[in-house]
Design a protein around this motif. Structure first.
Motif, short mmCIF file in Angstrom:
data_model
loop_
_atom_site.label_atom_id
_atom_site.label_comp_id
_atom_site.label_asym_id
_atom_site.label_seq_id
_atom_site.Cartn_x
_atom_site.Cartn_y
_atom_site.Cartn_z
N ASN A 1 0.82 -1.21 0.00
CA ASN A 1 0.00 0.00 0.00
C ASN A 1 0.86 1.26 0.00
O ASN A 1 0.63 2.18 -0.78
CB ASN A 1 -0.93 0.02 1.21
CG ASN A 1 -1.91 -1.13 1.22
OD1 ASN A 1 -2.09 -1.82 0.22
ND2 ASN A 1 -2.53 -1.36 2.35
N SER A 2 1.85 1.32 0.88
CA SER A 2 2.67 2.52 0.99
C SER A 2 3.69 2.63 -0.13
O SER A 2 4.01 3.71 -0.59
CB SER A 2 3.37 2.58 2.35
OG SER A 2 4.28 1.52 2.49
N CYS B 1 3.47 1.12 -3.25
CA CYS B 1 2.93 1.04 -4.61
C CYS B 1 1.66 1.87 -4.82
O CYS B 1 1.12 1.89 -5.93
CB CYS B 1 2.65 -0.42 -4.97
SG CYS B 1 4.09 -1.49 -4.76
N GLY B 2 1.16 2.50 -3.77
CA GLY B 2 0.01 3.37 -3.90
C GLY B 2 -1.28 2.66 -4.26
O GLY B 2 -2.11 3.19 -5.00
N THR B 3 -1.46 1.45 -3.76
CA THR B 3 -2.66 0.69 -4.06
C THR B 3 -3.08 -0.10 -2.83
O THR B 3 -2.27 -0.39 -1.97
CB THR B 3 -2.41 -0.27 -5.25
OG1 THR B 3 -3.65 -0.90 -5.59
CG2 THR B 3 -1.39 -1.34 -4.90
N CYS C 1 6.30 0.45 -8.41
CA CYS C 1 6.27 0.94 -7.04
C CYS C 1 7.34 2.02 -6.84
O CYS C 1 8.20 2.23 -7.70
CB CYS C 1 6.49 -0.22 -6.06
SG CYS C 1 5.25 -1.52 -6.24
N THR D 1 4.35 6.63 7.83
CA THR D 1 3.06 6.08 7.44
C THR D 1 2.84 4.75 8.14
O THR D 1 3.78 4.12 8.60
CB THR D 1 2.98 5.93 5.90
OG1 THR D 1 1.68 5.46 5.53
CG2 THR D 1 4.02 4.96 5.39
#
Length: 176
Positions: A3-4, A6-8, A31, A172
């Motif tokens: 998630n952090s 690769c933005g998905t 990523c 994050t």
């Protein structure tokens, strides 16, 4: 991590080995590590837990990380997890990260250092150097309060050494 990095939002129906076992989903994503590698960044991942957990070591290596350091590597160096924890303490991880930052700063290349702490993972870990959160005995509350202190001290050390003069610091969560 996906998630952090690769933005998905990544599907988690495969459990703890989901990073490297979902029919190539993670391998085929572009990523942050891939983009930074292409731009010439030296990249290091440091975490307290095993790289084999969730196959995160394989994932990170496939996405541009030059150095991946986890529990396996720490044990080789004679650094062992605290009793009843699944990795080295966050205190030790932050200390070791300062050594790695010295190396990266001296490299004359742009760099990315990614850390993954364990302190706020269930059941929550509090270390002796942390002041307790008053009037609350819940382990996770104590762990959150401790992690806050450790991150604050680490950021102070980064400022003292001048590392934040030309650095972007991103903090994050590692879960969706």
């Amino acid at each position: 991590i996906v998630n952090s990095q690769c933005g998905t939002l990544f599907p988690f129906e495969r459990g703890s080995d989901a990073l490297a076992s979902s029919e190539g989903i993670a391998e085929n994503l572009v990523c942050l590590g891939d983009v930074l590698k292409k731009a010439g960044y030296k990249q290091t991942y440091m975490g307290g837990a095993e790289l084999a957990f969730a196959k995160k070591g394989d994932f990170l290596a496939a996405h541009g990380f030059d150095i991946t350091l986890g529990q396996e590597k720490w044990v080789e160096r004679g650094i062992y997890p605290n009793k009843n924890q699944f990795g080295i303490s966050d205190e030790k991880l932050f200390e070791l990260s300062l050594e790695q930052l010295e190396y990266l700063q001296s490299s004359n290349s742009p760099w990315n250092l990614t850390l993954l702490t364990i302190g706020t993972h269930i059941p929550g870990y509090r270390y002796d150097s942390c002041l307790p959160y008053p009037n609350n005995e819940f382990p996770l509350v104590q762990a959150l309060h401790c992690t806050d202190q450790l991150i604050g001290r680490w950021i102070d050390q980064l400022k003292e050494k001048g590392y934040l003069d030309n650095t972007i610091l991103v903090i994050t969560a590692d879960h969706q």
